[in-house]
Design a protein around this motif. Sequence first.
Motif, PDB file in Angstrom:
ATOM      1  N   PHE A  61       8.537 -52.119 -50.417  1.00 44.37           N
ATOM      2  CA  PHE A  61       8.275 -53.495 -50.819  1.00 44.37           C
ATOM      3  C   PHE A  61       6.833 -53.718 -51.253  1.00 44.37           C
ATOM      4  CE2 PHE A  61      11.742 -54.778 -47.567  1.00 44.37           C
ATOM      5  CZ  PHE A  61      12.738 -54.469 -48.472  1.00 44.37           C
ATOM      6  N   ILE A  62       5.912 -52.963 -50.651  1.00 44.57           N
ATOM      7  CA  ILE A  62       4.495 -53.088 -50.994  1.00 44.57           C
ATOM      8  C   ILE A  62       3.873 -51.702 -51.049  1.00 44.57           C
ATOM      9  CG2 ILE A  62       4.171 -55.383 -49.949  1.00 44.57           C
ATOM     10  CD1 ILE A  62       2.863 -53.955 -47.554  1.00 44.57           C
ATOM     11  N   VAL A  63       2.700 -51.640 -51.656  1.00 46.08           N
ATOM     12  CA  VAL A  63       1.914 -50.402 -51.682  1.00 46.08           C
ATOM     13  C   VAL A  63       0.550 -50.741 -51.092  1.00 46.08           C
ATOM     14  CG1 VAL A  63       0.866 -48.634 -53.125  1.00 46.08           C
ATOM     15  CG2 VAL A  63       3.120 -49.544 -53.733  1.00 46.08           C
ATOM     16  N   LEU A  64       0.225 -50.069 -50.004  1.00 45.11           N
ATOM     17  CA  LEU A  64      -1.056 -50.306 -49.338  1.00 45.11           C
ATOM     18  C   LEU A  64      -2.091 -49.326 -49.859  1.00 45.11           C
ATOM     19  CD1 LEU A  64       0.269 -50.701 -45.686  1.00 45.11           C
ATOM     20  CD2 LEU A  64      -0.488 -52.524 -47.212  1.00 45.11           C
ATOM     21  N   ASN A  65      -3.294 -49.830 -50.102  1.00 46.50           N
ATOM     22  CA  ASN A  65      -4.406 -48.953 -50.441  1.00 46.50           C
ATOM     23  C   ASN A  65      -5.502 -49.167 -49.395  1.00 46.50           C
ATOM     24  OD1 ASN A  65      -5.988 -51.245 -51.199  1.00 46.50           O
ATOM     25  ND2 ASN A  65      -5.050 -51.223 -53.231  1.00 46.50           N
ATOM     26  N   ASP A  66      -6.560 -48.364 -49.465  1.00 48.31           N
ATOM     27  CA  ASP A  66      -7.611 -48.427 -48.445  1.00 48.31           C
ATOM     28  C   ASP A  66      -8.238 -49.813 -48.336  1.00 48.31           C
ATOM     29  OD1 ASP A  66      -7.181 -45.797 -47.796  1.00 48.31           O
ATOM     30  OD2 ASP A  66      -8.865 -45.024 -48.963  1.00 48.31           O
ATOM     31  N   SER A  67      -8.511 -50.437 -49.459  1.00 45.33           N
ATOM     32  CA  SER A  67      -9.141 -51.751 -49.452  1.00 45.33           C
ATOM     33  C   SER A  67      -8.239 -52.792 -48.798  1.00 45.33           C
ATOM     34  CB  SER A  67      -9.486 -52.170 -50.886  1.00 45.33           C
ATOM     35  OG  SER A  67      -9.972 -53.486 -50.907  1.00 45.33           O
ATOM     36  N   LEU A  68      -6.969 -52.775 -49.155  1.00 45.60           N
ATOM     37  CA  LEU A  68      -6.016 -53.730 -48.589  1.00 45.60           C
ATOM     38  C   LEU A  68      -5.836 -53.501 -47.090  1.00 45.60           C
ATOM     39  CD1 LEU A  68      -4.155 -56.075 -49.274  1.00 45.60           C
ATOM     40  CD2 LEU A  68      -2.397 -54.424 -49.892  1.00 45.60           C
ATOM     41  N   ILE A  69      -5.817 -52.250 -46.688  1.00 41.38           N
ATOM     42  CA  ILE A  69      -5.696 -51.939 -45.255  1.00 41.38           C
ATOM     43  C   ILE A  69      -6.921 -52.449 -44.506  1.00 41.38           C
ATOM     44  CG2 ILE A  69      -5.681 -50.059 -43.564  1.00 41.38           C
ATOM     45  CD1 ILE A  69      -3.852 -48.531 -45.551  1.00 41.38           C
ATOM     46  N   ASP A  70      -8.109 -52.188 -45.027  1.00 45.86           N
ATOM     47  CA  ASP A  70      -9.334 -52.655 -44.364  1.00 45.86           C
ATOM     48  C   ASP A  70      -9.338 -54.179 -44.220  1.00 45.86           C
ATOM     49  OD1 ASP A  70     -10.322 -50.090 -44.039  1.00 45.86           O
ATOM     50  OD2 ASP A  70     -11.570 -50.169 -45.845  1.00 45.86           O
ATOM     51  N   LYS A  71      -8.943 -54.878 -45.268  1.00 48.09           N
ATOM     52  CA  LYS A  71      -8.912 -56.346 -45.232  1.00 48.09           C
ATOM     53  C   LYS A  71      -7.864 -56.846 -44.242  1.00 48.09           C
ATOM     54  CE  LYS A  71     -10.560 -56.864 -49.957  1.00 48.09           C
ATOM     55  NZ  LYS A  71     -10.171 -57.180 -51.340  1.00 48.09           N
ATOM     56  N   THR A  72      -6.735 -56.177 -44.186  1.00 44.92           N
ATOM     57  CA  THR A  72      -5.669 -56.581 -43.275  1.00 44.92           C
ATOM     58  C   THR A  72      -6.066 -56.352 -41.821  1.00 44.92           C
ATOM     59  OG1 THR A  72      -4.023 -56.069 -44.963  1.00 44.92           O
ATOM     60  CG2 THR A  72      -3.235 -56.276 -42.705  1.00 44.92           C
ATOM     61  N   VAL A  73      -6.659 -55.191 -41.539  1.00 47.59           N
ATOM     62  CA  VAL A  73      -7.113 -54.910 -40.175  1.00 47.59           C
ATOM     63  C   VAL A  73      -8.173 -55.931 -39.768  1.00 47.59           C
ATOM     64  CG1 VAL A  73      -8.324 -53.236 -38.719  1.00 47.59           C
ATOM     65  CG2 VAL A  73      -6.490 -52.461 -40.231  1.00 47.59           C
ATOM     66  N   ALA A  74      -9.072 -56.276 -40.678  1.00 47.29           N
ATOM     67  CA  ALA A  74     -10.096 -57.287 -40.389  1.00 47.29           C
ATOM     68  C   ALA A  74      -9.446 -58.648 -40.125  1.00 47.29           C
ATOM     69  CB  ALA A  74     -11.090 -57.378 -41.540  1.00 47.29           C
ATOM     70  N   ALA A  75      -8.395 -58.985 -40.873  1.00 43.93           N
ATOM     71  CA  ALA A  75      -7.697 -60.255 -40.657  1.00 43.93           C
ATOM     72  C   ALA A  75      -7.008 -60.267 -39.293  1.00 43.93           C
ATOM     73  CB  ALA A  75      -6.679 -60.495 -41.774  1.00 43.93           C
ATOM     74  N   CYS A  76      -6.476 -59.121 -38.875  1.00 44.92           N
ATOM     75  CA  CYS A  76      -5.858 -59.027 -37.546  1.00 44.92           C
ATOM     76  C   CYS A  76      -6.908 -59.207 -36.458  1.00 44.92           C
ATOM     77  CB  CYS A  76      -5.117 -57.707 -37.397  1.00 44.92           C
ATOM     78  SG  CYS A  76      -3.650 -57.588 -38.430  1.00 44.92           S
ATOM     79  N   TRP A  77      -8.080 -58.656 -36.661  1.00 42.83           N
ATOM     80  CA  TRP A  77      -9.196 -58.862 -35.719  1.00 42.83           C
ATOM     81  C   TRP A  77      -9.537 -60.342 -35.663  1.00 42.83           C
ATOM     82  CZ3 TRP A  77     -11.893 -57.666 -31.698  1.00 42.83           C
ATOM     83  CH2 TRP A  77     -13.151 -58.245 -31.507  1.00 42.83           C
ATOM     84  N   ASP A  78      -9.612 -60.983 -36.832  1.00 37.16           N
ATOM     85  CA  ASP A  78      -9.937 -62.416 -36.871  1.00 37.16           C
ATOM     86  C   ASP A  78      -8.910 -63.249 -36.112  1.00 37.16           C
ATOM     87  OD1 ASP A  78     -12.203 -61.929 -38.395  1.00 37.16           O
ATOM     88  OD2 ASP A  78     -11.237 -62.425 -40.303  1.00 37.16           O
ATOM     89  N   ALA A  79      -7.670 -62.792 -36.090  1.00 34.51           N
ATOM     90  CA  ALA A  79      -6.611 -63.527 -35.383  1.00 34.51           C
ATOM     91  C   ALA A  79      -6.817 -63.533 -33.880  1.00 34.51           C
ATOM     92  CB  ALA A  79      -5.250 -62.909 -35.706  1.00 34.51           C
ATOM     93  N   ILE A  80      -7.486 -62.536 -33.329  1.00 35.14           N
ATOM     94  CA  ILE A  80      -7.627 -62.462 -31.869  1.00 35.14           C
ATOM     95  C   ILE A  80      -9.052 -62.743 -31.384  1.00 35.14           C
ATOM     96  CG2 ILE A  80      -5.677 -60.902 -31.616  1.00 35.14           C
ATOM     97  CD1 ILE A  80      -7.685 -58.619 -31.120  1.00 35.14           C
ATOM     98  N   ARG A  81     -10.030 -62.672 -32.275  1.00 35.14           N
ATOM     99  CA  ARG A  81     -11.411 -62.886 -31.805  1.00 35.14           C
ATOM    100  C   ARG A  81     -11.674 -64.364 -31.596  1.00 35.14           C
ATOM    101  NH1 ARG A  81     -15.432 -64.324 -35.702  1.00 35.14           N
ATOM    102  NH2 ARG A  81     -14.518 -64.357 -37.784  1.00 35.14           N
ATOM    103  N   LYS A  82     -12.582 -64.639 -30.684  1.00 37.21           N
ATOM    104  CA  LYS A  82     -12.922 -66.006 -30.358  1.00 37.21           C
ATOM    105  C   LYS A  82     -13.743 -66.628 -31.456  1.00 37.21           C
ATOM    106  CE  LYS A  82     -13.698 -68.155 -25.988  1.00 37.21           C
ATOM    107  NZ  LYS A  82     -14.343 -68.056 -24.713  1.00 37.21           N
TER     108      LYS A  82
END
Length: 190
Positions: A169-190
């Motif tokens: 359904f999607i193709v992940l590249n390094d940039s997209l993965i980095d942004k997604t992991v950062a967004a997941c961090w933002d979801a849990i950080r205070k």
Amino acid sequence: MHTDDRREKILQAALEVISIHGFHDSPMSVIASQAQIAMGTIYRCFQNKESLIHAVYQTLEQRFHLAVTKNLPADLPLQERFLHIGRFFMDYCQRAPMDFRFLEQFQNSPFGATYRRDRILGPSGSGFLHGILIEALTEKTLKPLPIEILCALFFGPLICLLRDQDLGFIVLNDSLIDKTVAACWDAIRK
């Protein structure tokens, strides 16, 4: 052939067959054929199909745990450790799609119900991730939520994206993965 070698062949064959066909459509006879061993050999190494499935899961879990802890610099700040773990998780699952497929099936089946959270966080909080989460909660770096919810918020989207990529359904590249992991961090950080 040595018993340990046969056991490894069976584990690898079970991983391959189950990751493609699922638990129910992977009879022991097909696994034996894939391993190129006699059917009785499986039962000398494993009591039944359920014990084989659990052994494959434990092997994959150990493999992942050793790889992530080996590559996790302990001196990184908490945010960098989370980003490192998330990125490593994505890279690992992309490099080992059969592992990912098997783990997905296992954790979303009755086989994995008893392991799901305990095996990620470790029994009695001894898992590598549990320590990092407790440290982050103690330092008030994370939102004050139960650890299980923090794990779901951080890893849930990553697992969903890996599944969507596996399905084409999607193709992940390094940039997209980095942004997604950062967004997941933002979801849990205070």
